[in-house]
Design an enzyme around this catalytic site. Structure first.
Site, short mmCIF file in Angstrom:
data_model
loop_
_atom_site.label_atom_id
_atom_site.label_comp_id
_atom_site.label_asym_id
_atom_site.label_seq_id
_atom_site.Cartn_x
_atom_site.Cartn_y
_atom_site.Cartn_z
N CYS A 40 -16.72 -18.04 -55.86
CA CYS A 40 -18.15 -18.36 -55.71
C CYS A 40 -19.05 -17.19 -56.03
O CYS A 40 -19.84 -17.24 -56.97
CB CYS A 40 -18.39 -18.84 -54.29
SG CYS A 40 -17.22 -20.12 -53.81
N ARG A 80 -34.14 -1.94 -39.55
CA ARG A 80 -34.36 -2.89 -40.65
C ARG A 80 -33.44 -2.63 -41.84
O ARG A 80 -33.71 -3.05 -42.95
CB ARG A 80 -35.83 -2.84 -41.10
CG ARG A 80 -36.78 -3.54 -40.14
CD ARG A 80 -38.23 -3.31 -40.45
NE ARG A 80 -38.62 -1.92 -40.29
CZ ARG A 80 -38.83 -1.31 -39.12
NH1 ARG A 80 -38.70 -2.01 -38.00
NH2 ARG A 80 -39.17 -0.04 -39.07
N THR A 106 -28.96 -32.20 -61.71
CA THR A 106 -29.17 -33.51 -61.06
C THR A 106 -30.10 -34.37 -61.92
O THR A 106 -29.86 -35.57 -62.11
CB THR A 106 -29.76 -33.31 -59.64
OG1 THR A 106 -29.00 -32.29 -58.99
CG2 THR A 106 -29.69 -34.59 -58.82
N ARG A 155 -6.99 -16.16 -55.48
CA ARG A 155 -7.77 -16.57 -56.65
C ARG A 155 -8.87 -15.56 -56.94
O ARG A 155 -9.58 -15.14 -56.05
CB ARG A 155 -8.40 -17.95 -56.40
CG ARG A 155 -7.36 -19.06 -56.30
CD ARG A 155 -8.00 -20.37 -55.96
NE ARG A 155 -8.82 -20.26 -54.77
CZ ARG A 155 -9.81 -21.09 -54.45
NH1 ARG A 155 -10.08 -22.10 -55.24
NH2 ARG A 155 -10.50 -20.93 -53.35
N LYS A 177 -28.48 -22.68 -53.81
CA LYS A 177 -27.04 -22.36 -53.75
C LYS A 177 -26.74 -21.11 -54.58
O LYS A 177 -26.03 -20.20 -54.14
CB LYS A 177 -26.24 -23.55 -54.29
CG LYS A 177 -24.77 -23.28 -54.52
CD LYS A 177 -24.05 -23.09 -53.20
CE LYS A 177 -22.64 -22.60 -53.39
NZ LYS A 177 -21.96 -22.36 -52.13
N TYR A 228 -11.10 -27.75 -52.30
CA TYR A 228 -11.42 -26.94 -51.12
C TYR A 228 -12.63 -27.44 -50.34
O TYR A 228 -12.75 -27.16 -49.15
CB TYR A 228 -11.64 -25.48 -51.54
CG TYR A 228 -10.34 -24.74 -51.72
CD1 TYR A 228 -9.82 -23.97 -50.69
CD2 TYR A 228 -9.61 -24.83 -52.90
CE1 TYR A 228 -8.62 -23.30 -50.83
CE2 TYR A 228 -8.41 -24.16 -53.05
CZ TYR A 228 -7.92 -23.40 -52.01
OH TYR A 228 -6.72 -22.74 -52.15
N ILE A 229 -13.53 -28.17 -50.97
CA ILE A 229 -14.70 -28.69 -50.26
C ILE A 229 -14.60 -30.21 -50.12
O ILE A 229 -14.85 -30.77 -49.05
CB ILE A 229 -16.01 -28.34 -51.01
CG1 ILE A 229 -16.11 -26.83 -51.25
CG2 ILE A 229 -17.23 -28.86 -50.25
CD1 ILE A 229 -16.14 -25.97 -50.01
N THR A 272 -17.24 -26.56 -61.27
CA THR A 272 -18.11 -26.26 -62.42
C THR A 272 -17.69 -24.89 -62.95
O THR A 272 -18.24 -23.88 -62.55
CB THR A 272 -19.61 -26.23 -62.01
OG1 THR A 272 -19.71 -25.68 -60.70
CG2 THR A 272 -20.22 -27.60 -62.03
N1 SAJ Z 1 -17.06 -8.47 -49.88
C1 SAJ Z 1 -17.25 -7.09 -49.96
N2 SAJ Z 1 -18.07 -6.49 -49.02
C2 SAJ Z 1 -18.65 -7.20 -48.02
C3 SAJ Z 1 -18.44 -8.60 -47.94
C4 SAJ Z 1 -17.64 -9.21 -48.89
O1 SAJ Z 1 -16.74 -6.39 -50.85
O2 SAJ Z 1 -19.33 -6.57 -47.19
C5 SAJ Z 1 -16.19 -9.13 -50.89
C6 SAJ Z 1 -14.96 -9.80 -50.31
O3 SAJ Z 1 -13.91 -8.87 -50.13
C7 SAJ Z 1 -14.65 -10.83 -51.37
C8 SAJ Z 1 -16.04 -11.23 -51.87
O4 SAJ Z 1 -16.91 -10.20 -51.45
O5 SAJ Z 1 -13.91 -10.28 -52.45
C9 SAJ Z 1 -16.53 -12.57 -51.38
O6 SAJ Z 1 -16.21 -12.76 -50.00
P1 SAJ Z 1 -17.24 -13.39 -48.94
O7 SAJ Z 1 -16.58 -13.43 -47.62
O8 SAJ Z 1 -18.52 -12.67 -48.99
O9 SAJ Z 1 -17.56 -14.85 -49.49
P2 SAJ Z 1 -16.68 -16.14 -49.99
O10 SAJ Z 1 -16.56 -16.06 -51.49
O11 SAJ Z 1 -15.44 -16.33 -49.21
O12 SAJ Z 1 -17.69 -17.34 -49.59
C10 SAJ Z 1 -19.03 -17.32 -50.11
C11 SAJ Z 1 -20.02 -17.54 -48.94
N3 SAJ Z 1 -21.38 -17.27 -49.40
C12 SAJ Z 1 -22.18 -16.38 -48.77
O13 SAJ Z 1 -21.85 -15.72 -47.82
C13 SAJ Z 1 -23.58 -16.26 -49.31
C14 SAJ Z 1 -19.89 -18.97 -48.43
O14 SAJ Z 1 -20.88 -19.23 -47.43
C15 SAJ Z 1 -20.08 -19.96 -49.59
O15 SAJ Z 1 -19.95 -21.32 -49.15
C16 SAJ Z 1 -18.97 -19.69 -50.60
O16 SAJ Z 1 -19.15 -18.35 -51.10
C17 SAJ Z 1 -19.10 -20.74 -51.71
O17 SAJ Z 1 -18.31 -21.70 -51.71
O18 SAJ Z 1 -20.04 -20.64 -52.51
#
Ligand code: SAJ
Length: 407
Positions: free
Chosen positions: A258, A244, A126, A327, A204, A13-14, A85
């Protein structure tokens, strides 16, 4: 193709989008993956994952001869490690893929090469790989550039974010950081922030843990509000009017590869110190269990009231809205749990973003809503937000699909 400039180890994916992006800049990239099917697909100019704009980027890169793949690494000047990982045992990070990828390129390394880890990694990885490399190739000590640079792209928007997001780059020494910054500056328009390898690794983990903790707060509020008979969506909307305060949205748990995973990389190494991070994981996992229990209870209540079992619509299987990625999905976990407890009930399982599923028989969302007595919204897909629901249905809205006049 001449000797490639870049070897990308891991075409998932990356790794694949990154390889395609670099190749789009007319740089020769050689991709490596242990899966021969993946290699074959990419060499045909096709892709094995779903990501907007990736198909055309790979097709063009392969057609123009800038991208090719194989199962073994070849000599280049820049090596990027972008492998998974996963966990081993009880939530212990497993860096064996990073290690194997590194061992695969050690014989190819030469003076002046740049080696970068992008895989999410426990703190100190690293430095461990530096020690491994110099143990096997002592003559190269201090003649290589070694750095850690995590990705932070959002699935579904990867091709844009790879270019435009800021990045954190941490070398094992200053000259490695300089060299890695100079490498990424060819492809990235976002700012490149310099630090050391340990801080970049931790950064990260902290980004995803921070989001996990914030979602846990929203999920905890949803549990409290359920007992207190307060609409949590209205509450959060009102609280967020404070200049805030910015509370995230509750859902039926946290999924994906992730956010639900990375916090354990911190907790497993620093269990005494990472109380909030560990508890957030527990709260978010518990929320999925709680949703499944709520569905069971709603079914029992219906049966007592109407003297028959309800038909139940389970709306959504993906790990987050508007994607087809199942997933580590909390919605899928809930569906499995509900079905396990009641194998002969009548269920309509809905996921508008996929055509079919190898375990679940899928039903169209309009049909499911019309026929069901109990409707549980598990994922806030756009399609669901447009639906009109009959007043006599029992609705369990775990993810804020139903519009409320006050919100
Ligand atoms: N979720 C909630 N409530 C929210 C936001 C998300 O319940 O308000 C849930 C989503 O439904 C989902 C999970 O959280 O099940 C994760 O979704 P997401 O959209 O927050 O994040 P990912 O897993 O698709 O991608 C994240 C991102 N990280 C952050 O926002 C800090 C992305 O930038 C990273 O690159 C990615 O993980 C990664 O590869 O680590």
């Amino acid at each position: 193709m001449n000797q490639p400039e870049v070897v990308m180890i891991g075409l998932g994916y990356i790794g694949l989008p990154t390889a395609a992006l670099i190749a789009q800049n007319e740089v020769n990239v050689h991709g490596v993956d242990i899966n021969p099917k993946v290699v074959e697909t990419i060499n045909k100019g096709e892709i094995h994952i779903v990501e907007p704009e990736l198909d055309s980027a790979v097709e063009t890169a392969v057609k123009n001869g800038y991208l090719r793949a194989s199962t073994k690494a070849v000599t280049a000047n820049n090596y990027l490690i972008v492998v998974p990982t996963p966990f081993k045992g009880k939530n212990e990070p497993d860096i064996s893929f990073v290690e194997a990828a590194t061992l695969g390129i050690i014989p190819l390394l030469k003076e002046g090469d740049l080696y970068i880890i992008e895989s999410t990694s426990p703190i100190g990885t690293t430095e461990k790989m530096r020690d491994l490399i110099y143990q096997k190739r002592p003559e190269l000590r201090d003649k290589l550039f070694l750095a850690y640079c995590p990705e932070r792209v959002l699935p579904g928007n990867v091709m844009y974010e790879l270019v435009h997001n800021d990045r954190v780059i941490g070398g094992i020494d200053e000259k490695s950081t300089d060299k890695a910054i100079s490498f990424y500056s060819n492809y990235v328009k976002g700012k490149l922030h310099r630090t050391n390898a340990r801080t970049a690794e931790m950064c990260k983990l902290v980004e995803n843990s921070s989001r996990d903790v914030q979602i846990a707060f929203a999920n905890e509020l949803s549990l409290i509000c359920d007992k207190a008979e307060i609409n949590v969506w209205e509450l959060i909307n009102l609280a967020n009017k404070h200049p805030r305060v910015n509370i995230l949205q509750p859902g039926c748990g946290v999924g994906g590869h992730c956010i639900a995973v990375d916090p354990y990389f911190i907790v497993s190494e620093y269990p005494m110190e990472s109380k909030i991070i560990g508890t957030a994981r527990e709260v978010n996992n518990y929320k999925s269990f709680w949703c499944a229990e709520k569905i069971q209870n709603a079914k029992l209540k219906f049966e007592l009231e109407y003297g028959r079992k309800p038909k139940v619509a389970l709306m959504g299987l993906a790990f987050k809205p508007n994607i087809d990625d199942l997933r580590e999905s909390p919605a899928k976990y809930i569906v499995n749990k509900v079905l396990q407890n009641d194998s002969n009930g009548e269920y309509f399982i809905v996921e508008p973003n996929i055509e079919e599923h190898n375990v679940f028989k899928l039903t169209n969302y309009n049909e499911a809503i019309e026929k069901a007595d109990v409707i549980a919204f598990l994922v806030a897909h756009e399609e669901f937000k447009q639906m009109k629901l009959d007043k006599d249905k029992v609705v369990l809205d775990f993810c804020g699909v139903i519009k409320n006049e006050n919100i």
